[in-house]
Design an enzyme around this catalytic site. Structure first.
Site, mmCIF file in Angstrom:
data_model
loop_
_atom_site.group_PDB
_atom_site.id
_atom_site.type_symbol
_atom_site.label_atom_id
_atom_site.label_comp_id
_atom_site.label_asym_id
_atom_site.label_seq_id
_atom_site.Cartn_x
_atom_site.Cartn_y
_atom_site.Cartn_z
ATOM 1 N N TYR A 86 0.833 -1.104 -0.020
ATOM 2 C CA TYR A 86 -0.059 0.027 -0.168
ATOM 3 C C TYR A 86 0.802 1.322 0.079
ATOM 4 C CZ TYR A 86 -5.053 -0.442 0.203
ATOM 5 O OH TYR A 86 -6.445 -0.572 -0.303
ATOM 6 N N THR A 93 -2.861 6.017 -22.304
ATOM 7 C CA THR A 93 -2.845 4.767 -21.736
ATOM 8 C C THR A 93 -1.175 4.407 -21.917
ATOM 9 O OG1 THR A 93 -3.514 3.645 -23.738
ATOM 10 C CG2 THR A 93 -5.175 4.011 -21.855
ATOM 11 N N GLU A 119 -0.591 4.874 -0.586
ATOM 12 C CA GLU A 119 -1.387 6.102 -0.881
ATOM 13 C C GLU A 119 -0.545 7.246 -0.737
ATOM 14 O OE1 GLU A 119 -5.076 5.943 1.210
ATOM 15 O OE2 GLU A 119 -5.630 4.101 0.201
ATOM 16 N N ASP A 176 -5.696 13.435 -25.788
ATOM 17 C CA ASP A 176 -5.823 12.052 -25.146
ATOM 18 C C ASP A 176 -4.889 11.481 -26.085
ATOM 19 O OD1 ASP A 176 -6.314 9.408 -24.744
ATOM 20 O OD2 ASP A 176 -8.455 9.682 -24.246
ATOM 21 N N LYS A 225 -1.201 0.396 -25.177
ATOM 22 C CA LYS A 225 -1.620 0.434 -26.611
ATOM 23 C C LYS A 225 -0.115 0.314 -27.516
ATOM 24 C CE LYS A 225 -6.074 2.253 -26.217
ATOM 25 N NZ LYS A 225 -6.309 2.935 -24.858
ATOM 26 N N ARG A 250 -0.981 -2.499 -18.806
ATOM 27 C CA ARG A 250 -2.303 -1.876 -18.846
ATOM 28 C C ARG A 250 -2.480 -0.905 -17.701
ATOM 29 N NH1 ARG A 250 -6.806 -3.363 -21.649
ATOM 30 N NH2 ARG A 250 -5.505 -4.596 -22.728
HETATM 31 N N1 DSN Z 1 -11.057 0.927 -25.527
HETATM 32 C C1 DSN Z 1 -10.139 1.547 -26.398
HETATM 33 C C2 DSN Z 1 -9.997 1.188 -27.658
HETATM 34 O O1 DSN Z 1 -10.129 0.138 -28.029
HETATM 35 O O2 DSN Z 1 -9.566 2.236 -28.457
HETATM 36 C C3 DSN Z 1 -9.897 2.953 -25.809
HETATM 37 O O3 DSN Z 1 -9.986 2.963 -24.459
#
Ligand code: DSN
Length: 402
Positions: free
Chosen positions: A44, A215, A46, A189, A218, A224
């Site tokens: 933990y 994120t 925080e 984003d 990707k 993730r």
């Molecule tokens: N769900 C993602 C995508 O497939 O583009 C975006 O967060």
């Protein structure tokens, strides 16, 4: 736990024996997976490094400091928050840092390639903030003039760009100029294109945007999770308190360690080569589909859209299901001006981030285009299609060797 192990083995087989063309997926490295599965999950922490609400944080403090430093060096920015559990939570924190409840955001609607958190009625975003949208032009490209006209009329607090199903480069400098003209803040984003930005194969939003969210799983090929970047010392304070304690409790230090490894990997020359191959493969596949007679968009990044309704007379949903039956995974997607619902759609979104990590070459990408075209137009039968999938996937790296 045998039942779970068995299902994980089945999923591993699915990943190894399938052609993964979902544009938002990828295979992270052994080192990233080792961190994500490490004993750090027990801790933990925080708060933030040096300012925790728990004892025993000296090592996770150092790990989180490294992750922040690596993120800042990779993306050439001053401040980073690496605690967001996901891109959606990163966006929630960014909105809170940028404007009060009810503030107005000018964004691209989900159906045109935006994201759920960019103002969809089923997402928290449109419940807490007011969203107005800008359209794409008739070719599905950004229309900066119309964006400016709408911004001058609507007076948004924030203009949001960065999309989930948009195959072209975005000119962040032009969007900054519009933001300055209408006196509003700029948020990007970059979840989909983060790997391309890291490899300097797409214009970086960092010099222009007030806040950039992302994120890490990707095109960036990490664990993730979410990430927030800014060059503004006042905004980073607001971002940090929006992430913790406002939206989240304890950070996932095992995932933060995995993010640190991913940022280090993305600074290597091999990663730049990977992104170059990824973009080449995507282009070869979309061009080949077009040469064969299908209606596909061009591409300037890692994905393109295929209009299955006008190419093959089947909805995106049917095309997705048909391809899945031979081990090719895609996702149904609205195409600009789509008349069908998001549950059905007129097309597919196709991306090469995952298969390129496994070693898909440009000649493989051409073969994948011929396979998709042949199978969806009933010129290639199921057995033959499955044999092509088997040949390609068995020539690529096993996902556990990456
Ligand atoms: N769900 C993602 C995508 O497939 O583009 C975006 O967060």
């Amino acid at each position: 736990m045998e039942d779970i192990i068995k299902l994980v083995e089945l999923e591993k087989d699915r990943q190894n024996h399938g052609i993964e063309l979902i544009a938002s997926e990828n295979y992270c490295s052994k080192d990233v997976r080792a961190m994500a599965g490490s004993i750090l999950t027990n801790k933990y922490a925080e708060g933030y490094p040096g300012r925790r609400y728990y004892g025993g944080c000296e090592f996770v403090d150092e790990i989180e400091r490294i992750a922040i430093k690596e993120a800042c060096e990779l993306f050439e920015c001053k401040f980073a928050n690496v605690q967001s559990h996901s891109g959606s939570q990163a966006n929630a924190a960014a909105y809170r840092a940028l404007m009060p409840n009810g503030g107005k955001v000018l964004s691209l609607v989900l159906n045109d390639g935006g994201h759920l958190t960019h103002g969809s009625p089923v997402s928290f975003s449109s419940n807490f903030y007011t969203f107005v949208h800008y359209p794409l032009d008739k070719n599905g490209r950004m229309d900066y003039e119309t964006l400016k006209e709408i911004a001058l009329k609507e007076h948004p607090d924030v203009i949001l760009s960065g999309f989930s199903a948009f195959p072209y480069e975005i000119d962040f400098k032009k969007i900054r100029e519009i933001c300055d003209e209408v006196n509003c803040l700029m948020m990007v984003d970059m979840a989909h294109i983060a790997g391309l930005v890291a490899a300097k194969k797409h214009m970086s939003p960092i010099p222009y945007a007030d806040i950039v969210t992302s994120t890490t799983h990707k095109t960036l090929r990490g664990p993730r999770g979410g990430l927030i970047l800014t060059n503004n010392p006042d905004l980073i304070k607001k971002i940090n308190s929006a992430v913790f304690p406002f939206y989240q409790g304890g950070p996932l230090e095992h995932i933060i360690a995995a993010k640190a490894v991913c940022f280090k990997e993305a600074r290597k020359p091999e990663f730049v080569k990977y992104v170059e191959s990824l973009m080449e493969n995507t282009k070869v596949c979309s061009q080949t589909l077009k040469e064969l007679g299908a209606l596909a968009t061009d591409t300037e990044n890692h994905l393109f859209l295929l209009n299955t309704l006008d190419s093959f007379g089947i909805t995106g949903l049917e095309a997705q299901k048909r391809l899945e039956s031979i081990g090719v995974t895609t996702n149904k997607n609205m195409i600009p001006g789509d008349k069908l619902s998001p549950k059905e759609t007129s097309g597919l979104r196709i991306g090469f981030a995952a298969v390129t990590t496994r070693g898909c070459s440009s000649s493989d990408a051409k073969e994948i285009a011929k396979l998709i075209y042949g199978f969806l137009s009933n010129k290639i039968k199921e057995e033959e299609a499955k044999a092509v999938v088997k040949k390609l996937t068995s020539s690529w790296k096993n996902i556990e060797e990456i």
